[in-house]
Design a protein around this motif. Structure first.
Motif, short mmCIF file in Angstrom:
data_model
loop_
_atom_site.label_atom_id
_atom_site.label_comp_id
_atom_site.label_asym_id
_atom_site.label_seq_id
_atom_site.Cartn_x
_atom_site.Cartn_y
_atom_site.Cartn_z
N SER A 73 78.26 9.18 23.89
CA SER A 73 78.67 10.58 24.17
C SER A 73 79.98 10.83 24.42
N GLN A 74 80.84 11.96 24.21
CA GLN A 74 82.12 12.22 24.69
C GLN A 74 81.76 12.71 26.26
N ASP A 75 80.56 13.21 26.84
CA ASP A 75 80.53 13.48 28.16
C ASP A 75 79.97 12.15 28.86
N GLY A 76 79.46 11.14 28.17
CA GLY A 76 79.05 9.88 28.64
C GLY A 76 77.67 9.79 29.33
N ARG A 77 76.81 10.99 28.88
CA ARG A 77 75.74 10.99 29.27
C ARG A 77 74.64 10.33 28.40
N LEU A 78 74.88 10.08 27.22
CA LEU A 78 73.98 9.70 26.01
C LEU A 78 74.58 8.44 25.24
N VAL A 79 73.67 7.46 25.00
CA VAL A 79 74.04 6.36 24.12
C VAL A 79 73.11 6.49 23.02
N ALA A 80 73.77 6.37 21.64
CA ALA A 80 73.16 6.33 20.54
C ALA A 80 73.21 4.90 19.94
N VAL A 81 72.15 4.56 19.39
CA VAL A 81 72.01 2.99 18.81
C VAL A 81 71.70 3.23 17.40
N ALA A 82 72.65 2.73 16.45
CA ALA A 82 72.36 2.66 15.18
C ALA A 82 71.50 1.39 14.84
N ASN A 83 70.37 1.73 13.87
CA ASN A 83 69.50 0.49 13.53
C ASN A 83 69.43 0.32 12.09
N TYR A 84 69.25 -0.82 11.65
CA TYR A 84 69.17 -1.32 10.27
C TYR A 84 67.47 -1.35 10.08
N THR A 85 66.71 -1.81 11.06
CA THR A 85 65.49 -2.00 11.00
C THR A 85 64.74 -1.18 12.03
N PRO A 86 64.24 -0.27 12.17
CA PRO A 86 63.59 0.61 11.07
C PRO A 86 64.58 1.35 10.16
N GLY A 87 65.77 1.40 10.66
CA GLY A 87 66.60 2.40 10.23
C GLY A 87 66.49 3.71 11.28
N GLY A 88 67.64 4.48 10.92
CA GLY A 88 67.65 5.65 12.00
C GLY A 88 68.46 5.21 13.04
N SER A 101 65.26 10.54 22.29
CA SER A 101 64.69 11.18 20.96
C SER A 101 65.06 9.77 19.86
N GLU A 102 64.41 10.08 18.86
CA GLU A 102 64.82 9.26 17.64
C GLU A 102 64.91 10.28 16.59
N VAL A 103 65.94 9.52 15.61
CA VAL A 103 66.18 10.48 14.40
C VAL A 103 65.88 9.57 13.23
N PRO A 104 64.81 9.56 12.48
CA PRO A 104 64.38 8.57 11.36
C PRO A 104 65.31 9.00 10.27
N THR A 105 65.59 7.81 9.37
CA THR A 105 66.62 8.10 8.27
C THR A 105 66.09 7.61 6.90
N GLY A 106 65.17 6.68 7.05
CA GLY A 106 64.61 6.04 5.85
C GLY A 106 65.68 5.11 5.33
N ALA A 107 66.83 4.54 6.00
CA ALA A 107 67.82 3.96 5.36
C ALA A 107 68.64 3.03 6.69
N LYS A 108 69.19 2.29 6.32
CA LYS A 108 70.06 1.52 7.59
C LYS A 108 71.26 2.40 7.89
N VAL A 109 71.46 2.58 9.11
CA VAL A 109 72.25 3.37 9.65
C VAL A 109 73.69 2.32 9.82
N VAL A 110 74.83 2.65 9.47
CA VAL A 110 75.97 2.05 9.80
C VAL A 110 77.25 2.93 10.17
N GLY A 111 78.21 2.47 10.84
CA GLY A 111 79.31 3.41 11.03
C GLY A 111 79.34 4.35 11.94
N ILE A 112 78.53 4.19 13.00
CA ILE A 112 78.10 5.15 13.97
C ILE A 112 79.23 5.41 14.97
N ALA A 113 79.59 6.91 15.20
CA ALA A 113 80.78 7.02 16.03
C ALA A 113 80.50 8.61 16.75
#
Length: 171
Positions: A73-88, A101-113
């Motif tokens: 994150s821009q404030d440097g406090r958070l790291v988000a991981v993009a997952n293929y399996t199980p997605g989200g 937290s977790e954000v389920p998507t039901g699909a492969k996550v790509v191109g996270i920024a």
């Protein structure tokens, strides 16, 4: 080999080799805002925090079956991981790697920024969507879905001014 090397580029010398990072095929890394730590995302679902000054692993967790990348994150406090399996995506505290937290998507996550305002933007490969996650409250992130953006979005990035997210389409 599941290792990374720290290279000093002025004299082109190896400073250290850090082992024990798991499957790093098609791995990626992002850096803390102060440049002290690297967060390495491995294909085995591993998230590893590396102290670059001490040349050692601070913490390593396997948080999914297959990770493709991540963002800080821009404030440097958070790291988000993009997952293929199980997605989200999964959001962690950058300091401790505590799962927030977790954000389920039901699909492969790509191109996270990362985007302004502690938001994360990413594409859903199979769904042809872009999602914007506002992680201002990281334990209860808000999700905005943008459907029908094209077939098989893959790599993506936020423009330097933070205004646009651009996703490339596979093939």
């Amino acid at each position: 080999s599941g290792s990374v090397m720290l290279i000093e580029t002025t004299h082109r010398s190896v400073l250290a080799r850090i082992e024990g990072l798991g499957d790093l095929s098609h791995a990626s890394a992002v850096f803390s805002r102060d440049g002290r730590h690297a967060y390495v995302f491995g294909r085995d679902g591993g998230l590893t925090k590396v102290d670059l000054l001490r040349a050692r692993i601070v913490r390593r967790i396997v948080q999914s079956g297959n990770a493709i990348g991540g963002a800080i994150s821009q404030d440097g406090r958070l790291v988000a991981v993009a997952n293929y399996t199980p997605g989200g995506i999964r959001i962690f505290a950058a300091e401790t790697l505590e799962a927030l937290s977790e954000v389920p998507t039901g699909a492969k996550v790509v191109g996270i920024a990362d985007a302004p305002g502690n938001r994360f933007v990413f594409s859903l490969f199979e769904a042809g969507e872009i999602w914007v996650v506002d992680a201002s409250n990281p334990k209860s992130p808000a999700v905005q879905k943008i459907p029908a953006i094209g077939k098989q979005p893959y790599d993506g990035f936020v423009t330097p001014d933070g205004r646009h997210y651009i996703a490339g389409l596979y093939g």
